[in-house]
Design a protein around this motif. Structure first.
Motif, mmCIF file in Angstrom:
data_model
loop_
_atom_site.group_PDB
_atom_site.id
_atom_site.type_symbol
_atom_site.label_atom_id
_atom_site.label_comp_id
_atom_site.label_asym_id
_atom_site.label_seq_id
_atom_site.Cartn_x
_atom_site.Cartn_y
_atom_site.Cartn_z
ATOM 1 N N TYR A 164 0.842 -1.206 0.000
ATOM 2 C CA TYR A 164 0.000 0.000 0.000
ATOM 3 C C TYR A 164 0.873 1.250 0.000
ATOM 4 C CZ TYR A 164 -3.624 3.365 0.983
ATOM 5 O OH TYR A 164 -4.466 4.440 0.873
ATOM 6 N N VAL A 165 1.875 1.249 0.852
ATOM 7 C CA VAL A 165 2.766 2.420 0.952
ATOM 8 C C VAL A 165 3.398 2.726 -0.400
ATOM 9 C CG1 VAL A 165 4.915 3.301 1.969
ATOM 10 C CG2 VAL A 165 3.262 2.110 3.412
ATOM 11 N N MET A 166 3.961 1.687 -1.035
ATOM 12 C CA MET A 166 4.719 1.912 -2.269
ATOM 13 C C MET A 166 3.841 2.242 -3.461
ATOM 14 S SD MET A 166 8.035 -0.592 -1.986
ATOM 15 C CE MET A 166 7.678 -1.775 -0.699
ATOM 16 N N GLN A 167 2.551 1.924 -3.373
ATOM 17 C CA GLN A 167 1.672 2.229 -4.500
ATOM 18 C C GLN A 167 0.850 3.504 -4.295
ATOM 19 O OE1 GLN A 167 -0.425 -1.469 -5.317
ATOM 20 N NE2 GLN A 167 1.531 -2.546 -5.444
ATOM 21 N N ALA A 217 6.701 0.306 -7.006
ATOM 22 C CA ALA A 217 7.084 1.554 -6.332
ATOM 23 C C ALA A 217 7.556 2.596 -7.338
ATOM 24 C CB ALA A 217 8.202 1.271 -5.333
ATOM 25 N N GLU A 218 7.427 3.862 -6.952
ATOM 26 C CA GLU A 218 8.011 4.969 -7.712
ATOM 27 C C GLU A 218 8.972 5.670 -6.751
ATOM 28 O OE1 GLU A 218 6.703 8.926 -10.263
ATOM 29 O OE2 GLU A 218 5.172 7.464 -9.719
ATOM 30 N N ILE A 219 10.249 5.687 -7.109
ATOM 31 C CA ILE A 219 11.289 6.178 -6.192
ATOM 32 C C ILE A 219 12.167 7.194 -6.911
ATOM 33 C CG2 ILE A 219 13.290 5.516 -4.770
ATOM 34 C CD1 ILE A 219 11.982 2.639 -4.721
ATOM 35 N N ALA A 220 12.426 8.300 -6.230
ATOM 36 C CA ALA A 220 13.364 9.304 -6.736
ATOM 37 C C ALA A 220 14.366 9.611 -5.623
ATOM 38 C CB ALA A 220 12.618 10.570 -7.146
ATOM 39 N N PHE A 221 15.541 10.087 -6.017
ATOM 40 C CA PHE A 221 16.557 10.406 -5.019
ATOM 41 C C PHE A 221 16.610 11.913 -4.774
ATOM 42 C CE2 PHE A 221 18.015 6.206 -6.434
ATOM 43 C CZ PHE A 221 18.089 5.579 -5.192
ATOM 44 N N LEU A 222 16.705 12.242 -3.520
ATOM 45 C CA LEU A 222 16.726 13.624 -3.082
ATOM 46 C C LEU A 222 18.175 14.065 -2.952
ATOM 47 C CD1 LEU A 222 14.650 15.766 -2.137
ATOM 48 C CD2 LEU A 222 14.775 14.764 0.136
ATOM 49 N N LYS A 223 18.486 15.240 -3.500
ATOM 50 C CA LYS A 223 19.836 15.784 -3.309
ATOM 51 C C LYS A 223 19.937 16.211 -1.846
ATOM 52 C CE LYS A 223 20.007 17.454 -8.032
ATOM 53 N NZ LYS A 223 19.622 18.592 -8.873
ATOM 54 N N THR A 224 20.795 15.557 -1.108
ATOM 55 C CA THR A 224 20.792 15.790 0.340
ATOM 56 C C THR A 224 21.830 16.812 0.765
ATOM 57 O OG1 THR A 224 22.176 13.834 0.511
ATOM 58 C CG2 THR A 224 19.884 13.546 1.036
ATOM 59 N N PRO A 225 21.445 17.632 1.750
ATOM 60 C CA PRO A 225 22.417 18.589 2.292
ATOM 61 C C PRO A 225 23.470 17.853 3.113
ATOM 62 C CG PRO A 225 20.405 18.610 3.592
ATOM 63 C CD PRO A 225 20.151 17.693 2.430
ATOM 64 N N ASP A 226 24.620 18.507 3.298
ATOM 65 C CA ASP A 226 25.667 17.927 4.139
ATOM 66 C C ASP A 226 25.158 17.897 5.580
ATOM 67 O OD1 ASP A 226 28.117 16.931 4.934
ATOM 68 O OD2 ASP A 226 28.975 18.928 5.252
ATOM 69 N N MET A 227 25.036 16.706 6.153
ATOM 70 C CA MET A 227 24.462 16.574 7.495
ATOM 71 C C MET A 227 25.304 15.598 8.311
ATOM 72 S SD MET A 227 20.438 15.925 8.318
ATOM 73 C CE MET A 227 20.404 14.206 7.863
ATOM 74 N N PRO A 228 26.443 16.074 8.824
ATOM 75 C CA PRO A 228 27.369 15.153 9.508
ATOM 76 C C PRO A 228 27.003 14.872 10.962
ATOM 77 C CG PRO A 228 28.289 17.353 9.430
ATOM 78 C CD PRO A 228 26.943 17.437 8.761
ATOM 79 N N TYR A 229 25.727 14.964 11.286
ATOM 80 C CA TYR A 229 25.291 14.713 12.666
ATOM 81 C C TYR A 229 23.852 14.210 12.638
ATOM 82 C CZ TYR A 229 23.543 19.372 11.610
ATOM 83 O OH TYR A 229 22.958 20.438 10.982
ATOM 84 N N SER A 230 23.409 13.690 13.770
ATOM 85 C CA SER A 230 22.046 13.165 13.881
ATOM 86 C C SER A 230 21.434 13.665 15.186
ATOM 87 C CB SER A 230 22.082 11.636 13.888
ATOM 88 O OG SER A 230 22.731 11.184 15.074
ATOM 89 N N SER A 231 20.149 13.400 15.359
ATOM 90 C CA SER A 231 19.480 13.767 16.616
ATOM 91 C C SER A 231 20.153 13.069 17.796
ATOM 92 C CB SER A 231 17.994 13.393 16.556
ATOM 93 O OG SER A 231 17.332 14.172 15.589
ATOM 94 N N THR A 232 20.591 11.826 17.580
ATOM 95 C CA THR A 232 21.274 11.078 18.650
ATOM 96 C C THR A 232 22.552 11.792 19.073
ATOM 97 O OG1 THR A 232 20.430 9.018 17.706
ATOM 98 C CG2 THR A 232 22.218 8.818 19.293
ATOM 99 N N ASP A 233 23.361 12.235 18.077
ATOM 100 C CA ASP A 233 24.593 12.978 18.375
ATOM 101 C C ASP A 233 24.283 14.243 19.175
ATOM 102 O OD1 ASP A 233 26.032 11.161 16.785
ATOM 103 O OD2 ASP A 233 25.748 12.372 14.979
ATOM 104 N N ILE A 234 23.241 14.943 18.748
ATOM 105 C CA ILE A 234 22.888 16.209 19.397
ATOM 106 C C ILE A 234 22.452 15.966 20.846
ATOM 107 C CG2 ILE A 234 21.229 18.125 19.364
ATOM 108 C CD1 ILE A 234 21.372 17.879 16.233
ATOM 109 N N ARG A 235 21.657 14.924 21.073
ATOM 110 C CA ARG A 235 21.224 14.611 22.445
ATOM 111 C C ARG A 235 22.430 14.318 23.340
ATOM 112 N NH1 ARG A 235 17.324 11.428 19.850
ATOM 113 N NH2 ARG A 235 18.309 9.480 20.514
ATOM 114 N N LYS A 236 23.397 13.579 22.806
ATOM 115 C CA LYS A 236 24.602 13.250 23.585
ATOM 116 C C LYS A 236 25.382 14.513 23.938
ATOM 117 C CE LYS A 236 25.287 8.523 21.926
ATOM 118 N NZ LYS A 236 26.000 7.674 20.943
ATOM 119 N N LYS A 237 25.498 15.416 22.976
ATOM 120 C CA LYS A 237 26.223 16.669 23.221
ATOM 121 C C LYS A 237 25.500 17.519 24.270
ATOM 122 C CE LYS A 237 28.716 17.255 18.847
ATOM 123 N NZ LYS A 237 30.050 17.425 19.452
#
Length: 210
Positions: free
Chosen positions: A131-134, A164-184
């Motif tokens: 269902y999700v992919m269609q 499925a119909e899939i496209a790739f998103l040009k992603t910004p440089d994101m060298p961190y995650s929510s987990t990293d931020i919580r730890k900091k």
């Protein structure tokens, strides 16, 4: 006229970016903005999850805090909109239920669903994956976790087996995650440049992640 027809088509194309947003950071914001621009969407719904089915909720702060952080972070962008659809739903959060609810409201809606590229490998195990992919176009954001050839092969498999119909998103440089931020934050370290100013202020004022 053709112009009006084209405008109507664009108005019925929206993006959805779901996540726990624990906390919402600059990478999330840039991803939503990139999807809006790259695929000429009318808007992007930023949708905090209620009870995520595939994630531990041990470190998850209250939905009210997560929604307030998103709201503050996107306030300057009229085409980014906070959606409470998943937060207000009882029980586990499933993407298929979200898509069904949106299509009930607007059957002609074209939905671009933003996911991490690593999720392409988990999709067949999702709740109601067919269902999700269609019923949406998947926008996969790769954070250099997988090789392009590996992603292209998985994309072909999902398109062949699930339609499925899939496209790739040009992603910004994101060298961190929510987990990293919580730890900091827990360690009292600087998170400068990682969070929208409104989010950092909210976290400090409410003594979150300490």
């Amino acid at each position: 006229s053709t112009g009006e027809k084209g405008r109507k088509i664009m108005e019925s194309a929206i993006g959805i970016m779901g996540g726990t947003f624990n906390p919402f950071h600059n990478g999330h914001l840039q991803l939503a903005l990139q999807a809006y621009r790259q695929f000429e969407l009318s808007k992007v719904l930023v949708m905090p999850s209620g009870t995520p089915a595939h994630k531990s909720t041990k470190e998850l702060i209250a939905a009210s805090h997560r929604c307030q952080m998103v709201s503050g972070a996107i306030a300057d962008y009229p085409y980014l909109e906070l959606s409470l659809l998943e937060v207000e739903r009882k029980g586990n959060t499933y993407t298929s239920d979200t898509l069904k609810a949106l299509h009930r409201q607007n059957p002609d809606l074209k939905i671009y669903f933003i996911i991490g590229a690593d999720s392409l490998f988990d999709l067949p195990k999702w709740h109601e994956p067919e269902y999700v992919m269609q019923h949406c176009i998947l926008l996969a954001a790769n954070r250099d976790v997988h090789a392009k050839a590996e992603l292209a092969e998985q994309k072909r498999m999902l398109e062949k087996n699930y339609g499925a119909e899939i496209a790739f998103l040009k992603t910004p440089d994101m060298p961190y995650s929510s987990t990293d931020i919580r730890k900091k934050l827990q360690a009292g370290e600087s998170v400068d440049g990682m969070l929208p100013k409104t989010v950092e202020k909210y976290i400090r004022e409410h003594h979150l992640y300490q």
